[in-house]
Design an enzyme around this catalytic site. Structure first.
Site, PDB file in Angstrom:
ATOM      1  N   SER A 228       0.916  -1.200  -0.162  1.00 30.44           N
ATOM      2  CA  SER A 228      -0.082  -0.075   0.014  1.00 30.44           C
ATOM      3  C   SER A 228       0.912   1.184   0.033  1.00 30.44           C
ATOM      4  O   SER A 228       2.035   1.110   0.435  1.00 30.44           O
ATOM      5  CB  SER A 228      -1.056   0.036   1.224  1.00 30.44           C
ATOM      6  OG  SER A 228      -0.199   0.043   2.441  1.00 30.44           O
ATOM      7  N   GLU A 249       6.369  -0.195  -5.332  1.00 34.40           N
ATOM      8  CA  GLU A 249       5.480  -0.601  -6.261  1.00 34.40           C
ATOM      9  C   GLU A 249       4.188  -0.612  -5.354  1.00 34.40           C
ATOM     10  O   GLU A 249       3.851  -1.400  -4.916  1.00 34.40           O
ATOM     11  CB  GLU A 249       5.769  -2.031  -6.557  1.00 34.40           C
ATOM     12  CG  GLU A 249       5.143  -2.771  -7.973  1.00 34.40           C
ATOM     13  CD  GLU A 249       5.637  -1.874  -9.243  1.00 34.40           C
ATOM     14  OE1 GLU A 249       4.590  -0.886  -9.260  1.00 34.40           O
ATOM     15  OE2 GLU A 249       6.617  -1.724  -9.496  1.00 34.40           O
ATOM     16  N   CYS A 283      -3.402  -4.538  -7.789  1.00 31.29           N
ATOM     17  CA  CYS A 283      -3.068  -2.846  -7.894  1.00 31.29           C
ATOM     18  C   CYS A 283      -3.416  -2.338  -9.462  1.00 31.29           C
ATOM     19  O   CYS A 283      -3.366  -1.271  -9.351  1.00 31.29           O
ATOM     20  CB  CYS A 283      -1.455  -2.849  -7.598  1.00 31.29           C
ATOM     21  SG  CYS A 283      -0.537  -3.972  -8.435  1.00 31.29           S
ATOM     22  N   GLU A 380      -8.001   3.564  -2.897  1.00 31.89           N
ATOM     23  CA  GLU A 380      -8.172   2.155  -3.525  1.00 31.89           C
ATOM     24  C   GLU A 380      -8.986   1.181  -3.159  1.00 31.89           C
ATOM     25  O   GLU A 380      -8.939   0.856  -1.925  1.00 31.89           O
ATOM     26  CB  GLU A 380      -6.262   1.865  -3.308  1.00 31.89           C
ATOM     27  CG  GLU A 380      -6.229   0.429  -4.293  1.00 31.89           C
ATOM     28  CD  GLU A 380      -4.785   0.005  -4.079  1.00 31.89           C
ATOM     29  OE1 GLU A 380      -4.221   0.316  -3.214  1.00 31.89           O
ATOM     30  OE2 GLU A 380      -4.516  -0.708  -5.124  1.00 31.89           O
TER      31      GLU A 380
HETATM   32  P1  NAD Z   1      -1.082  -2.790   4.915  1.00 29.38           P
HETATM   33  O1  NAD Z   1      -0.822  -1.580   4.088  1.00 29.38           O
HETATM   34  O2  NAD Z   1      -1.096  -2.870   6.323  1.00 29.38           O
HETATM   35  O3  NAD Z   1      -0.301  -3.792   4.246  1.00 29.38           O
HETATM   36  C1  NAD Z   1       0.459  -4.025   2.679  1.00 29.38           C
HETATM   37  C2  NAD Z   1       1.429  -5.018   2.758  1.00 29.38           C
HETATM   38  O4  NAD Z   1       2.706  -4.498   3.243  1.00 29.38           O
HETATM   39  C3  NAD Z   1       1.444  -6.434   3.605  1.00 29.38           C
HETATM   40  O5  NAD Z   1       1.792  -7.566   2.749  1.00 29.38           O
HETATM   41  C4  NAD Z   1       2.161  -6.171   4.655  1.00 29.38           C
HETATM   42  O6  NAD Z   1       2.911  -7.671   5.343  1.00 29.38           O
HETATM   43  C5  NAD Z   1       3.094  -5.249   4.635  1.00 29.38           C
HETATM   44  N1  NAD Z   1       3.679  -4.264   5.368  1.00 29.38           N
HETATM   45  C6  NAD Z   1       2.778  -3.645   6.437  1.00 29.38           C
HETATM   46  N2  NAD Z   1       3.772  -2.847   7.259  1.00 29.38           N
HETATM   47  C7  NAD Z   1       4.909  -3.204   6.849  1.00 29.38           C
HETATM   48  C8  NAD Z   1       6.063  -2.606   7.365  1.00 29.38           C
HETATM   49  N3  NAD Z   1       5.933  -1.968   8.341  1.00 29.38           N
HETATM   50  N4  NAD Z   1       6.917  -3.052   6.711  1.00 29.38           N
HETATM   51  C9  NAD Z   1       7.234  -4.072   5.631  1.00 29.38           C
HETATM   52  N5  NAD Z   1       6.052  -4.594   5.151  1.00 29.38           N
HETATM   53  C10 NAD Z   1       4.873  -4.037   5.752  1.00 29.38           C
HETATM   54  O7  NAD Z   1      -2.465  -3.065   4.336  1.00 29.38           O
HETATM   55  P2  NAD Z   1      -3.184  -4.385   4.115  1.00 29.38           P
HETATM   56  O8  NAD Z   1      -4.446  -4.392   4.943  1.00 29.38           O
HETATM   57  O9  NAD Z   1      -2.605  -5.781   4.057  1.00 29.38           O
HETATM   58  O10 NAD Z   1      -3.727  -4.009   2.443  1.00 29.38           O
HETATM   59  C11 NAD Z   1      -4.428  -3.059   2.455  1.00 29.38           C
HETATM   60  C12 NAD Z   1      -4.109  -2.210   1.091  1.00 29.38           C
HETATM   61  O11 NAD Z   1      -2.800  -2.379   0.741  1.00 29.38           O
HETATM   62  C13 NAD Z   1      -4.964  -2.361   0.073  1.00 29.38           C
HETATM   63  O12 NAD Z   1      -6.123  -1.650   0.056  1.00 29.38           O
HETATM   64  C14 NAD Z   1      -4.201  -1.973  -1.088  1.00 29.38           C
HETATM   65  O13 NAD Z   1      -4.284  -0.379  -1.469  1.00 29.38           O
HETATM   66  C15 NAD Z   1      -2.843  -2.341  -0.598  1.00 29.38           C
HETATM   67  N6  NAD Z   1      -1.993  -3.110  -1.279  1.00 29.38           N
HETATM   68  C16 NAD Z   1      -1.421  -3.085  -2.402  1.00 29.38           C
HETATM   69  C17 NAD Z   1      -0.709  -4.137  -3.256  1.00 29.38           C
HETATM   70  C18 NAD Z   1      -0.068  -3.797  -4.509  1.00 29.38           C
HETATM   71  O14 NAD Z   1       0.047  -4.872  -5.167  1.00 29.38           O
HETATM   72  N7  NAD Z   1       0.232  -2.755  -4.804  1.00 29.38           N
HETATM   73  C19 NAD Z   1      -0.911  -5.282  -2.610  1.00 29.38           C
HETATM   74  C20 NAD Z   1      -1.465  -5.567  -1.385  1.00 29.38           C
HETATM   75  C21 NAD Z   1      -2.015  -4.733  -0.638  1.00 29.38           C
END
Ligand code: NAD
Length: 478
Positions: A228, A249, A283, A380
């Protein structure tokens, strides 16, 4: 009967449970606990860092051709095991088995491309004064820290590992705590193909602790993240403090502009397949349908009809077209997006709610007449929810497409060459597909602009983030 292989960490060439407090891994279709996720302590991370340093030296001792051969053997094994690994992805992430199998094949093709690019990492020879040689050489940057999300449990780690290994780097990878076993299966294929075991280390556990610790370590020379935008910004700050390059990304909110001059019914049916793949948790998923006035009603009618016919269920069942959401956070987020849009005046044309009360299933949802201030057209959505809005003139479509801080992917449908040219240049996104819903492949660049991130994976730029250019100026005799 599909089996799930419990995840482990890979540190110093050995599969290990580590010494931290384990966490549950949940099957999103049944809400059952399927495994315990190992959790790294700082001592485990130190061992991974030392291993990555040794692994980097060992990997560097091989020629680019030898490295490529090893990776290619690993990819052949990955392709051979695709049918065996696919249900494992389904069990931890939810997507239908066939979608998981295609993801594995795609990952193999990405890693193969990157491995071969490693053989083409040419430097430059600069015209030199007599008695001098001046040249630039491409060198692997060093051990890389990679962080990947849960929506593509194999192809997202594949992009990171492919680029880093192809460039000659070692890697410490932390994949999503929700989909850890897929990364282990992928790495096992590379090890079975002959990869020296310390070239890849896998760690898992508390994301924030792991990323802060690895990014600050002087061993790590580059960071690559998919996830994210808020987490990306946080990691970019950590990387800036340590002056390290990053590939980011991040999220997107892809506009789909459909003009009056195309067959709206045909495009709507194609749009449903693209929109609801992986339950919309992609994404680059088409997420904001911006339809020209005369095409609007025909588009909505076909879109709603095809969306409501999608068979939702456990991805292990052969006739399932869309699985559950990957976690309970997405379920809550989608319920909130629908409630907010409805309260602000949107119409729920189909779907809009959770299916049943076990498993994170959500109905394929189409919202029409969505106002600009509804959350669903601003944040998103990352789920099976499609807001549709109307536009009148070309400039209005461009304005709607560009009004958000995101800029990952965009789509447009028109038979006008002039419009296509203008759209390709003016819609702010790192990727644009005109008249189809395909996006980038192994041999094309993938990445965003604005808050969707920076850096590119794939294409001829694929190794850039993992290599440095060193300029050498040699006076031939001392
Ligand atoms: P999130 O933002 O908490 O986590 C997203 C990812 O980042 C997870 O896989 C998590 O393991 C990792 N992450 C979280 N905090 C981290 C940190 N401090 N250091 C390293 N990695 C970390 O949110 P979520 O609930 O898992 O997903 C919500 C949003 O994330 C979605 O709405 C979407 O917008 C976005 N997302 C984007 C992609 C992409 O392909 N760009 C993939 C997954 C989620």
């Amino acid at each position: 009967m599909a089996t799930y292989k419990a995840p482990l960490m890979l540190i110093g060439g050995e599969w290990t449970k580590g010494s931290g407090e384990p966490k549950e891994v949940i099957n999103p279709a049944t809400e059952e606990v399927i495994a315990m996720l190992p959790s790294a302590t700082e001592a485990d991370l130190d061992r991974a860092l030392q291993s990555a340093q040794r692994g980097f030296r060992e990997w560097q001792e091989l020629s680019a051709e030898q490295r490529c051969d090893i990776i290619m053997r690993g990819c052949r094994i990955l392709r051979e095991r695709a049918a065996e690994i696919a249900p494992l992805i389904t069990i931890e992430q939810g997507k239908p088995v066939e979608e998981a199998r295609l993801e594995i094949i795609r990952a193999a093709s990405i890693i193969e491309w990157d491995a071969n690019e490693g053989r083409r990492a040419y430097g430059t020879i600069v015209p030199s004064d007599p008695g001098f040689n001046r040249y630039g050489i491409k060198l692997a940057i060093g051990p890389v820290a990679a962080f990947t999300p849960w929506n593509f449990p194999i192809s997202s780690p594949g992009r990171k590992l492919g680029g880093a290994l192809g460039a000659g780097c070692s890697v410490i990878i932390k994949s999503s705590e929700e989909t850890p076993a897929a990364t282990c299966a992928l790495v096992q294929c590379l090890l079975d193909g002959g990869l020296p075991p310390e070239v890849i280390n896998i760690v898992s556990g508390k994301s924030s602790m792991i990323s802060a610790y690895l990014i600050a370590s002087p061993v790590i020379r580059a960071i690559t993240f998919t996830g994210s935008t808020p987490v990306g910004k946080h990691l970019a700050k950590l990387a800036a403090e340590a002056m390290k390059p990053v590939v980011m990304e991040l999220g997107g909110h892809s506009p789909v502009i459909v003009f009056d001059d195309v067959d709206a019914d045909k495009i709507a049916r194609q749009a449903v397949a693209a929109k609801f793949r992986n339950a919309g948790q992609i994404c680059t998923a088409p997420t904001r349908f911006i339809i020209q006035e005369k095409a609007h009603d025909a588009f909505v009618e076909s879109f709603v009809k095809a969306a409501s016919a999608i068979k939702v269920g456990n991805g292990l069942e052969a006739d399932t077209q869309m699985g559950p959401l990957a976690n309970s956070r997405r379920l809550r987020a989608l319920e909130e997006l629908v409630a907010d849009a409805r309260a602000k005046g949107a119409t729920v044309a189909t779907g809009g709610k959770r299916i049943g009360n076990r498993g994170y299933f959500f109905e394929p949802t189409v919202l029409t007449d969505v106002p600009d201030d509804a959350d669903v057209v601003n944040v998103e959505p990352f789920g099976p929810i499609a807001p549709v809005v109307r536009f009148r003139e070309f400039e209005e479509a461009i304005e709607i497409a560009n009004r958000l801080p995101y800029g990952l992917c965009s789509y447009a449908f028109t038979n006008s060459q002039a419009y296509s040219h203008e759209l390709a240049h003016r819609v702010e996104s790192g990727i644009m597909s005109l008249n189809h819903f395909g996006t980038s492949q192994a041999d094309t660049p993938f990445g965003g602009v604005k808050e969707s991130g920076y850096g590119r994976e794939g294409g001829y730029e694929t190794l850039d983030a993992f290599m440095i250019t060193k300029f050498v100026s040699q006076k031939i005799t001392a």
